[in-house]
Each structure stands twice: as structure tokens, then as C-alpha cells.
Design a protein around this motif. Structure first.
Motif, PDB file in Angstrom:
ATOM      1  N   LEU A 406       0.807  -1.212   0.000  1.00 24.01           N
ATOM      2  CA  LEU A 406       0.000   0.000   0.000  1.00 24.01           C
ATOM      3  C   LEU A 406       0.843   1.265   0.000  1.00 24.01           C
ATOM      4  CD1 LEU A 406      -2.950  -0.763   2.453  1.00 24.01           C
ATOM      5  CD2 LEU A 406      -2.884  -0.973  -0.028  1.00 24.01           C
ATOM      6  N   VAL A 407       2.069   1.187   0.526  1.00 23.15           N
ATOM      7  CA  VAL A 407       2.928   2.372   0.590  1.00 23.15           C
ATOM      8  C   VAL A 407       3.113   2.986  -0.789  1.00 23.15           C
ATOM      9  CG1 VAL A 407       5.302   3.133   1.020  1.00 23.15           C
ATOM     10  CG2 VAL A 407       4.103   1.746   2.711  1.00 23.15           C
ATOM     11  N   GLU A 408       3.243   2.163  -1.802  1.00 23.65           N
ATOM     12  CA  GLU A 408       3.455   2.673  -3.153  1.00 23.65           C
ATOM     13  C   GLU A 408       2.226   3.392  -3.686  1.00 23.65           C
ATOM     14  OE1 GLU A 408       4.690  -0.564  -5.575  1.00 23.65           O
ATOM     15  OE2 GLU A 408       6.566  -0.906  -4.467  1.00 23.65           O
ATOM     16  N   ARG A 409       1.056   3.115  -3.106  1.00 24.32           N
ATOM     17  CA  ARG A 409      -0.166   3.807  -3.508  1.00 24.32           C
ATOM     18  C   ARG A 409      -0.447   5.019  -2.629  1.00 24.32           C
ATOM     19  NH1 ARG A 409      -3.719  -1.443  -3.088  1.00 24.32           N
ATOM     20  NH2 ARG A 409      -5.487   0.006  -3.172  1.00 24.32           N
ATOM     21  N   MET A 410       0.304   5.149  -1.542  1.00 22.48           N
ATOM     22  CA  MET A 410       0.110   6.269  -0.629  1.00 22.48           C
ATOM     23  C   MET A 410       0.979   7.472  -0.969  1.00 22.48           C
ATOM     24  SD  MET A 410      -0.020   4.125   2.958  1.00 22.48           S
ATOM     25  CE  MET A 410       0.292   5.589   3.935  1.00 22.48           C
ATOM     26  N   TYR A 411       2.161   7.228  -1.513  1.00 19.52           N
ATOM     27  CA  TYR A 411       3.126   8.304  -1.730  1.00 19.52           C
ATOM     28  C   TYR A 411       3.701   8.240  -3.143  1.00 19.52           C
ATOM     29  CZ  TYR A 411       3.171   8.040   3.414  1.00 19.52           C
ATOM     30  OH  TYR A 411       2.817   7.988   4.736  1.00 19.52           O
ATOM     31  N   SER A 412       4.176   9.379  -3.604  1.00 20.60           N
ATOM     32  CA  SER A 412       4.886   9.413  -4.879  1.00 20.60           C
ATOM     33  C   SER A 412       6.258   8.767  -4.707  1.00 20.60           C
ATOM     34  CB  SER A 412       5.064  10.861  -5.344  1.00 20.60           C
ATOM     35  OG  SER A 412       5.979  11.538  -4.489  1.00 20.60           O
ATOM     36  N   PRO A 413       6.886   8.328  -5.795  1.00 21.78           N
ATOM     37  CA  PRO A 413       8.237   7.757  -5.683  1.00 21.78           C
ATOM     38  C   PRO A 413       9.230   8.736  -5.043  1.00 21.78           C
ATOM     39  CG  PRO A 413       7.303   7.240  -7.831  1.00 21.78           C
ATOM     40  CD  PRO A 413       6.349   8.189  -7.178  1.00 21.78           C
ATOM     41  N   GLU A 414       9.073  10.028  -5.334  1.00 19.23           N
ATOM     42  CA  GLU A 414       9.975  11.025  -4.762  1.00 19.23           C
ATOM     43  C   GLU A 414       9.802  11.117  -3.251  1.00 19.23           C
ATOM     44  OE1 GLU A 414       9.221  11.675  -8.973  1.00 19.23           O
ATOM     45  OE2 GLU A 414       7.841  11.590  -7.249  1.00 19.23           O
ATOM     46  N   THR A 415       8.554  11.059  -2.791  1.00 18.74           N
ATOM     47  CA  THR A 415       8.302  11.119  -1.349  1.00 18.74           C
ATOM     48  C   THR A 415       8.795   9.855  -0.659  1.00 18.74           C
ATOM     49  OG1 THR A 415       6.396  12.585  -1.643  1.00 18.74           O
ATOM     50  CG2 THR A 415       6.525  11.365   0.412  1.00 18.74           C
ATOM     51  N   VAL A 416       8.575   8.695  -1.276  1.00 16.45           N
ATOM     52  CA  VAL A 416       9.068   7.440  -0.691  1.00 16.45           C
ATOM     53  C   VAL A 416      10.585   7.501  -0.536  1.00 16.45           C
ATOM     54  CG1 VAL A 416       9.381   4.971  -1.092  1.00 16.45           C
ATOM     55  CG2 VAL A 416       7.149   6.018  -1.495  1.00 16.45           C
ATOM     56  N   ALA A 417      11.291   8.003  -1.555  1.00 14.08           N
ATOM     57  CA  ALA A 417      12.749   8.080  -1.485  1.00 14.08           C
ATOM     58  C   ALA A 417      13.192   9.019  -0.365  1.00 14.08           C
ATOM     59  CB  ALA A 417      13.297   8.559  -2.824  1.00 14.08           C
ATOM     60  N   ARG A 418      12.503  10.136  -0.219  1.00 13.88           N
ATOM     61  CA  ARG A 418      12.862  11.088   0.838  1.00 13.88           C
ATOM     62  C   ARG A 418      12.575  10.508   2.213  1.00 13.88           C
ATOM     63  NH1 ARG A 418      10.568  17.338   1.074  1.00 13.88           N
ATOM     64  NH2 ARG A 418      11.673  17.971   3.002  1.00 13.88           N
TER      65      ARG A 418
END
Length: 441
Positions: A406-418
């Protein structure tokens, strides 16, 4: 259990399987857990000791505040119960709230001083979980998320360090706490900036007939409505005599101006099939719902559906949402207006996704035998997936799933990386994995 990590805890603080208090200690608001141990922390030092023990034993940590999270059902690990850390201190408009406090207690304390913080809709929900996940509440259009009102925090890290966070001292870590979930430590105190709130006007409008024209009018009304107004639309099935079914609009107006609230709602009140059932000045704490705790002998059915943050409540989205509700007898449809102050916050300013969203939508069918079966369950999910595809992101606080994907549907790739970079700095061993988990980069 090692004396070197838990010997300083008071008797009764650590509860293990077989102890007289075990069944009580492992129960949480949404069910019954099966942790390895429960630590009932009554101080910051208790939290530090519990984290040292968890790290030494390589046990994941689940932090419990209000206990509404589905993560309490994941077996094993250390459940860190913050219930005793429930202090609330008000200094002007600065409110310092313990990590175990609930929103009902906060609302009552602030109401005594004519103040408020936008929170969730339910009194028993924990301040911690809701805030760390963002926190869409009744004043979201006027004040933004609960996380947007967070100006500081006390955090115990995975290493047991106690940090005082502000935007000046730890800007990246505080950024991550504003919507990044419980990935980065145990927040033992939240510091909020409160707002003047002497009272609210609360309205309930009953809705009958076709939902489509009502939803279109609701969308159009909120496009230009004053920020004092936030609304929800809900359509629920009849589940039992104490929970009558049907559709309704509820609205919260900041302040005591009934005439202004009525004027803002006038386009809705003029619709066929919309009837006013309540419009009155009330205390904010009084509009928060009381949700009964889970009954182990009558577990809630499964839920086939989901939620999404919609940039626009388009005619297509309205048609799909209304059709979903009509096609599934035992289903629920819920919408909450966004925009206003929620959208004023720059996307990169917090970890919370989809600041361009103007509506939050949730729909799902209750997985009840006889109404949902193996043959149509995938079809129902596919219907929801098509609706979710119209949105910008998923809101983690409104899901009961513990699926790590679900994390990948919650945040953009840029936000996940940060977020992953912050995680690497403060929890490289991923001690705090019992949440919508961000893995260290």
C-alpha cells in the motif's frame, strides 16, 4: 527477557502471556492482539527501556495510542502501550499533548478555553496515529490536516535517544512525521498550534433518491464555499436497528453564525430529496462520534473496496461511486470535502500526498456471506480499482489493510525516497515496521 533492558521498569509495566493482566493488555480498540509482550509505558524512560529490549531481541515495535489501527492484530513483536502518557497542557494557543491521548480528551480540554485543533471524527481515536498519518478532520478546509497544526514533538528514536523536534532543530524529521506515519520513532508528546473555536454550527441533511444530482450539487457548492464549511456525504446499509441505513450530508461550520451556515448550505437544501434534520450551534467535542470497541464474539466482516484522494469529483467519479453503492447492497459510500487550507500547503512541505485533492472518497462492500461470494468478490474489487485509478493517492489512515504494498499507492516515488532517507538516518534496522512501513534506503 533481559534484566539489562527491562529491570528498571515498575512491576506491572511489562505484561507477558500467562500473566493475569494479559488478556486486558493485549486487547486494543479494534480487536485482540498476539504480541510477544506488552509494555505499558508510564514515562519516557519506560519507552526507552522498551525500545532497547526490542532492539536487543530483534523484535518489531507496534506503538498503541487509541488502538484503532489494524496493526495491533499482527502477531509477535512488542506492543508499546502509551495510554498512560495522556497529559494535555495548554499555553496560550500552544497545546502539548501526550502520545497516548485521544482526540475526545483534547477537544474537551481545549473547548474549556475556546480553542480547537482539527482532528478526526471519533473521540476515542488516538492523537498519535491520526496525526502521523495526516489527519483529515472537520476543520480541514479552514486549518488543514492535524499534521499541518503540528509545530513540534518529543521523539524517542530507535536508539533510545530523546529528541525535541522543531522545524529549526530537525526539519527533515518533523517533515516526515507530518504524514509519514509511525516509521521514525515513538512520539511521546505532540505540540500543536490551536485555533479560536468557541463553537460550531453542525447540520445533518437527510438524502433520498438518486445520489448523482446531490453529489454534483455538493461538489459545485464546495468549490466556492467559505472555508469555515466542511462537509461529508455518507450512504450506509442497514446493519442493525441501532445503526439505521440511508444517505445523509453532515456539515460543520466554524463559529456560531447559523445564518451564514444556512446560506452556505442553501443550494443543497433547495434540492429535491434533501431534508434538513438538524442545524444548530453545538460544542465541538459534542459532534465527535463515540465508536464502540470491537466485540470478539461478533467480528466485523471483511471489506472489499478502498479509498482515494480525488483531485476533482468529476461526473465520471460520481457515476462510478453511485453505481458502486447501488450495485452492492451491503456497501458504504463516504466522501469528505478538502481544498481550502489543505490545498494551501505546498506538496513538498509535508509527507502527506495529493495536496491538489479536493475530495476524499471511500467505498466498499462488506464481505457478508450470501451477499458477497468468491465469484463476485474480484468483480467488486475491480469496480473499486477503477475508481481508485481516478484519484491521486490512497489515505493510509482510512485502510484496515496491513499490506506493505500500500505504501506505493500512498506516496509518490519522490516522497518514498525522501522518507526512506530519513528512515535510514533514524531507524536503519527498521525497528518501527508495524505501520505502513517505509524501508530504510
Amino acid at each position: 527477557m533481559t534484566d539489562t533492558t527491562l529491570s528498571d521498569l515498575a512491576a506491572g509495566t511489562v505484561v507477558k502471556p500467562g500473566d493475569a493482566e494479559w488478556d486486558e493488555a493485549r486487547a486494543f480498540h479494534s480487536g485482540i492482539g498476539e504480541p510477544t509482550i506488552v509494555v505499558r509505558a508510564s514515562s519516557v524512560d519506560d519507552v526507552r527501556a522498551a525500545l532497547r529490549y526490542a532492539a536487543a531481541e530483534r523484535l518489531e515495535v507496534m506503538v498503541r495510542g487509541g488502538g484503532h489501527s489494524a496493526w495491533g492484530a499482527v502477531p509477535g513483536g512488542v506492543t508499546l502501550d502509551l495510554d498512560a502518557l495522556d497529559s494535555i497542557h495548554v499555553d496560550g494557543t500552544l497545546v502539548r499533548v501526550g502520545g497516548g491521548a485521544t482526540w475526545g480528551a483534547v477537544a474537551h480540554t481545549l473547548a474549556e478555553q475556546g480553542l480547537g485543533v482539527s482532528s478526526g471524527d471519533t473521540a476515542s481515536v488516538g492523537v498519535g496515529g491520526l496525526t502521523l498519518g495526516g489527519g483529515i478532520g472537520w476543520m480541514v478546509r479552514a486549518w488543514g490536516l492535524a499534521a499541518d497544526q503540528l509545530v513540534g514533538a518529543q521523539l524517542v528514536t530507535a536508539r533510545g535517544d530523546v529528541l525535541e523536534l522543531t522545524d529549526a532543530s530537525h526539519p527533515e524529521l518533523l517533515w516526515a512525521l507530518r504524514g509519514g506515519g509511525g516509521n521514525f520513532g515513538v512520539v511521546t508528546r505532540f505540540d500543536f498550534r490551536a485555533h479560536e473555536l468557541p463553537s460550531v454550527v453542525f447540520a445533518t441533511l437527510a438524502v433520498t433518491g438518486d445520489a448523482r444530482p446531490v453529489l454534483r450539487a455538493l461538489r459545485d457548492t464546495l468549490q466556492d464555499a467559505p472555508r469555515e464549511l466542511t462537509v461529508t456525504y455518507m450512504d450506509v446499509p442497514e446493519m442493525d436497528p441501532s445503526a439505521p441505513g440511508g444517505a445523509s450530508i453532515t456539515a460543520c461550520w466554524i463559529g456560531d453564525d447559523e445564518a451564514a451556515a444556512r446560506a452556505a448550505l442553501a443550494p443543497l437544501l433547495a434540492l429535491d430529496g434533501v431534508t434538513e434534520t438538524e442545524l444548530a450551534v453545538r460544542s465541538y467535542p459534542d459532534i465527535l462520534m463515540e465508536m464502540p470497541a470491537a466485540d470478539p464474539d461478533a467480528p466485523m466482516p471483511g471489506f472489499v473496496g478502498g479509498n482515494t484522494l480525488l483531485r476533482d469529483l468529476s461526473d465520471d467519479a460520481i457515476e462510478r461511486l453511485a453505481s458502486f453503492r447501488e450495485a452492492n447492497q451491503a456497501s458504504v459510500l463516504f466522501l469528505r470535502s478538502l481544498g481550502g487550507a489543505f490545498g494551501d500547503v505546498a506538496q513538498e512541505a509535508t509527507a502527506f500526498p495529493a495536496r491538489n485533492a479536493t475530495w476524499f472518497a471511500m467505498a466498499g462492500a462488506f464481505d457478508i456471506p450470501g451477499l458477497v461470494h468468491d465469484g463476485n468478490r474480484p468483480l467488486i474489487q475491480a469496480e473499486w480499482d477503477a475508481i481508485e485509478a481516478l484519484g491521486e493517492a490512497l489515505y493510509g489512515n482510512f485502510t484496515v489493510s496491513t499490506d506493505p504494498a500500500l505504501v506505493e499507492r500512498m506516496y509518490s516515488p519522490e516522497t518514498v525516497a525522501r522518507l526512506a532517507a530519513v528512515k535510514r538516518d533514524w531507524d536503519p534496522q527498521n525497528l518501527f515496521a508495524r505501520c505502513h512501513n517505509i524501508r530504510p534506503s
